[in-house]
Scaffold this motif. Structure first.
Motif, mmCIF file in Angstrom:
data_model
loop_
_atom_site.group_PDB
_atom_site.id
_atom_site.type_symbol
_atom_site.label_atom_id
_atom_site.label_comp_id
_atom_site.label_asym_id
_atom_site.label_seq_id
_atom_site.Cartn_x
_atom_site.Cartn_y
_atom_site.Cartn_z
ATOM 1 N N ASP A 71 -3.359 -3.429 12.371
ATOM 2 C CA ASP A 71 -4.647 -2.736 12.447
ATOM 3 C C ASP A 71 -5.401 -2.756 11.123
ATOM 4 O OD1 ASP A 71 -3.046 -1.046 10.954
ATOM 5 O OD2 ASP A 71 -3.457 0.746 12.155
ATOM 6 N N LYS A 72 -4.966 -3.615 10.192
ATOM 7 C CA LYS A 72 -5.626 -3.719 8.890
ATOM 8 C C LYS A 72 -6.820 -4.659 8.979
ATOM 9 C CE LYS A 72 -2.022 -1.433 7.325
ATOM 10 N NZ LYS A 72 -2.079 0.033 7.240
ATOM 11 N N SER A 73 -7.566 -4.766 7.880
ATOM 12 C CA SER A 73 -8.724 -5.657 7.851
ATOM 13 C C SER A 73 -8.478 -6.905 7.027
ATOM 14 C CB SER A 73 -9.942 -4.929 7.286
ATOM 15 O OG SER A 73 -9.770 -4.674 5.899
ATOM 16 N N THR A 74 -7.453 -6.891 6.181
ATOM 17 C CA THR A 74 -7.239 -7.994 5.250
ATOM 18 C C THR A 74 -5.781 -8.412 5.241
ATOM 19 O OG1 THR A 74 -9.062 -7.279 3.845
ATOM 20 C CG2 THR A 74 -7.424 -8.712 2.828
ATOM 21 N N LEU A 75 -5.565 -9.717 5.350
ATOM 22 C CA LEU A 75 -4.224 -10.284 5.309
ATOM 23 C C LEU A 75 -4.130 -11.206 4.109
ATOM 24 C CD1 LEU A 75 -1.484 -10.549 6.872
ATOM 25 C CD2 LEU A 75 -2.461 -12.617 7.920
ATOM 26 N N ILE A 76 -3.295 -10.828 3.148
ATOM 27 C CA ILE A 76 -3.065 -11.670 1.982
ATOM 28 C C ILE A 76 -1.859 -12.564 2.269
ATOM 29 C CG2 ILE A 76 -2.370 -11.706 -0.446
ATOM 30 C CD1 ILE A 76 -4.031 -9.194 -0.852
ATOM 31 N N MET A 77 -2.063 -13.873 2.127
ATOM 32 C CA MET A 77 -1.044 -14.856 2.463
ATOM 33 C C MET A 77 -0.400 -15.381 1.183
ATOM 34 S SD MET A 77 -3.397 -16.964 5.132
ATOM 35 C CE MET A 77 -4.494 -16.100 6.266
ATOM 36 N N ALA A 78 0.886 -15.161 1.050
ATOM 37 C CA ALA A 78 1.600 -15.601 -0.142
ATOM 38 C C ALA A 78 1.452 -17.103 -0.331
ATOM 39 C CB ALA A 78 3.075 -15.231 -0.036
ATOM 40 N N ASN A 79 1.190 -17.531 -1.565
ATOM 41 C CA ASN A 79 1.070 -18.951 -1.918
ATOM 42 C C ASN A 79 -0.055 -19.654 -1.159
ATOM 43 O OD1 ASN A 79 4.299 -18.297 -1.667
ATOM 44 N ND2 ASN A 79 3.751 -19.305 -3.582
ATOM 45 N N HIS A 80 -1.037 -18.912 -0.663
ATOM 46 C CA HIS A 80 -2.014 -19.513 0.236
ATOM 47 C C HIS A 80 -3.430 -19.003 -0.010
ATOM 48 C CE1 HIS A 80 -2.842 -20.653 4.758
ATOM 49 N NE2 HIS A 80 -3.760 -21.125 3.941
ATOM 50 N N GLY A 90 -9.212 0.375 -9.206
ATOM 51 C CA GLY A 90 -10.642 0.488 -9.458
ATOM 52 C C GLY A 90 -11.430 0.532 -8.166
ATOM 53 N N GLN A 91 -12.747 0.536 -8.292
ATOM 54 C CA GLN A 91 -13.606 0.715 -7.123
ATOM 55 C C GLN A 91 -13.437 -0.404 -6.099
ATOM 56 O OE1 GLN A 91 -17.636 2.433 -7.312
ATOM 57 N NE2 GLN A 91 -18.376 0.393 -6.747
ATOM 58 N N LEU A 92 -13.456 -1.668 -6.541
ATOM 59 C CA LEU A 92 -13.361 -2.767 -5.591
ATOM 60 C C LEU A 92 -11.967 -2.857 -4.981
ATOM 61 C CD1 LEU A 92 -15.507 -5.483 -7.361
ATOM 62 C CD2 LEU A 92 -16.143 -3.963 -5.486
ATOM 63 N N ALA A 93 -10.957 -2.601 -5.765
ATOM 64 C CA ALA A 93 -9.596 -2.611 -5.223
ATOM 65 C C ALA A 93 -9.403 -1.478 -4.231
ATOM 66 C CB ALA A 93 -8.582 -2.488 -6.356
ATOM 67 N N GLY A 94 -10.074 -0.352 -4.469
ATOM 68 C CA GLY A 94 -9.944 0.794 -3.587
ATOM 69 C C GLY A 94 -10.428 0.535 -2.175
ATOM 70 N N VAL A 95 -11.299 -0.458 -2.012
ATOM 71 C CA VAL A 95 -11.768 -0.844 -0.682
ATOM 72 C C VAL A 95 -10.589 -1.151 0.234
ATOM 73 C CG1 VAL A 95 -12.968 -2.678 0.580
ATOM 74 C CG2 VAL A 95 -14.000 -1.692 -1.484
ATOM 75 N N PHE A 96 -9.500 -1.649 -0.337
ATOM 76 C CA PHE A 96 -8.360 -2.124 0.441
ATOM 77 C C PHE A 96 -7.191 -1.149 0.458
ATOM 78 C CE2 PHE A 96 -10.846 -5.549 -1.355
ATOM 79 C CZ PHE A 96 -11.207 -6.221 -0.203
ATOM 80 N N HIS A 97 -7.418 0.048 -0.056
ATOM 81 C CA HIS A 97 -6.329 1.028 -0.098
ATOM 82 C C HIS A 97 -5.896 1.386 1.325
ATOM 83 C CE1 HIS A 97 -3.840 4.042 -2.044
ATOM 84 N NE2 HIS A 97 -4.205 4.891 -1.104
ATOM 85 N N GLY A 98 -4.639 1.128 1.645
ATOM 86 C CA GLY A 98 -4.113 1.402 2.974
ATOM 87 C C GLY A 98 -4.629 0.452 4.031
ATOM 88 N N ASN A 99 -5.269 -0.633 3.604
ATOM 89 C CA ASN A 99 -5.929 -1.501 4.579
ATOM 90 C C ASN A 99 -5.691 -2.983 4.292
ATOM 91 O OD1 ASN A 99 -7.421 -1.830 6.907
ATOM 92 N ND2 ASN A 99 -9.392 -1.807 5.852
ATOM 93 N N VAL A 100 -4.531 -3.299 3.744
ATOM 94 C CA VAL A 100 -4.202 -4.690 3.461
ATOM 95 C C VAL A 100 -2.767 -4.960 3.910
ATOM 96 C CG1 VAL A 100 -3.503 -4.177 1.078
ATOM 97 C CG2 VAL A 100 -4.132 -6.497 1.693
ATOM 98 N N ALA A 101 -2.555 -6.116 4.523
ATOM 99 C CA ALA A 101 -1.232 -6.536 4.978
ATOM 100 C C ALA A 101 -0.866 -7.836 4.274
ATOM 101 C CB ALA A 101 -1.222 -6.721 6.497
ATOM 102 N N TYR A 102 0.413 -8.222 4.377
ATOM 103 C CA TYR A 102 0.904 -9.395 3.665
ATOM 104 C C TYR A 102 1.668 -10.311 4.612
ATOM 105 C CZ TYR A 102 -0.449 -6.744 -0.430
ATOM 106 O OH TYR A 102 -1.188 -6.041 -1.343
ATOM 107 N N PHE A 103 1.622 -11.599 4.283
ATOM 108 C CA PHE A 103 2.233 -12.609 5.143
ATOM 109 C C PHE A 103 2.861 -13.686 4.278
ATOM 110 C CE2 PHE A 103 1.947 -16.382 7.984
ATOM 111 C CZ PHE A 103 2.607 -15.874 9.091
ATOM 112 N N GLU A 104 4.131 -13.996 4.547
ATOM 113 C CA GLU A 104 4.826 -15.024 3.776
ATOM 114 C C GLU A 104 4.363 -16.409 4.196
ATOM 115 O OE1 GLU A 104 6.907 -14.637 1.152
ATOM 116 O OE2 GLU A 104 6.298 -12.529 1.307
ATOM 117 N N TYR A 105 4.396 -17.334 3.278
ATOM 118 C CA TYR A 105 3.909 -18.685 3.550
ATOM 119 C C TYR A 105 4.814 -19.400 4.546
ATOM 120 C CZ TYR A 105 2.048 -23.362 2.763
ATOM 121 O OH TYR A 105 1.469 -24.585 2.933
#
Length: 243
Positions: free
Chosen positions: A157-166, A123-138
């Motif tokens: 070079d991304k803008s958002t880091l999603i941290m697992a379990n965090h 959707g529109q809000l999720a699309g903000v992060f298309h190709g621009n989100v990284a992930y990090f294990e706890y």
């Protein structure tokens, strides 16, 4: 704008970000932490004052740290993880001016789901992060610069880091864009969570549409007037964030 005026504006906007986070229900009392670079002073940061509830943060209560992490303006100490997470990020990404770390409810719930990745075509809000989100294990509670460096490396070079379990770290070239991305991320996660719990499947938008949304997010969002609009709400409520 005079350097002192620019600094005060940065203080006011970062304090407002704390208060808006309370209004949106994304905060965790005294535990999360925000930061912004100090205009014209490389390596200096404004940080959330530790042990201060987000609803009580003001422009003057923000802590200023020097490049060595020493508090040079303000009273108290930052959250135990604040310097360790934020300082390495700005060293690796001098293009950034603001970073927001939260454990917001829907984001944290999905980040704690085994194998989950944000559907950036949802959707529109999720699309903000298309190709621009990284992930990090706890890796536990971050207290050392080396751990923060691992997170900066993961962000790349991304803008958002999603941290697992965090939770997540959202960074941008301005406080306003960072706040808009934070709101967009939690709302996108809320939508995905509600679709999942209702037993449905996300209706995915075409890749080119998600790419177009993401292309407007870094700069176009700054033209929406979000921060000033939310500050007006704070002002109407008589909040003292500018003090």
């Amino acid at each position: 704008m005079h350097p002192s005026e620019l600094l005060q504006q940065t203080r006011v906007n970062l304090a407002a970000a704390h208060r808006i986070t309370v209004l949106e229900g994304f905060h965790e009392g005294t535990w999360n932490h925000f930061s912004a670079t100090v205009p014209g002073r490389p390596g200096y940061l404004l940080l959330s004052p530790g042990h201060t509830h987000f609803s009580r943060v003001t422009a003057s209560s923000l802590l200023m740290t020097n490049p060595d992490g020493k508090v040079v303006e303000g009273t108290g100490v930052p959250n135990i993880s604040a310097w360790a997470i934020h300082a390495p990020l700005y060293r690796a990404r001098p293009d950034l001016a603001c970073a927001l770390h939260v454990h917001s409810p829907y984001l944290t719930a999905l980040a704690s789901t085994d194998g989950w990745r944000l559907d950036t075509r949802g959707g529109q809000l999720a699309g903000v992060f298309h190709g621009n989100v990284a992930y990090f294990e706890y890796e536990g509670i971050v207290t050392e610069d080396e751990e923060g460096e691992h997170m900066a490396e993961a962000l790349g070079d991304k803008s958002t880091l999603i941290m697992a379990n965090h939770g997540a770290l959202v960074a941008a070239t301005s406080i306003e864009v960072a706040m808009l991305h934070l709101v967009s991320l939690e709302r996108a996660c809320m939508t995905e969570w509600m679709v999942r719990t209702a037993g449905g499947r996300m209706k995915r938008v075409p890749v080119e549409v998600a790419e177009a949304v993401a292309a407007t997010a870094p700069d176009g969002f700054g033209e929406l007037g979000y921060l000033e609009g939310m500050k007006a709400v704070l002002d109407d409520q008589g909040q003292d964030y500018t003090d």
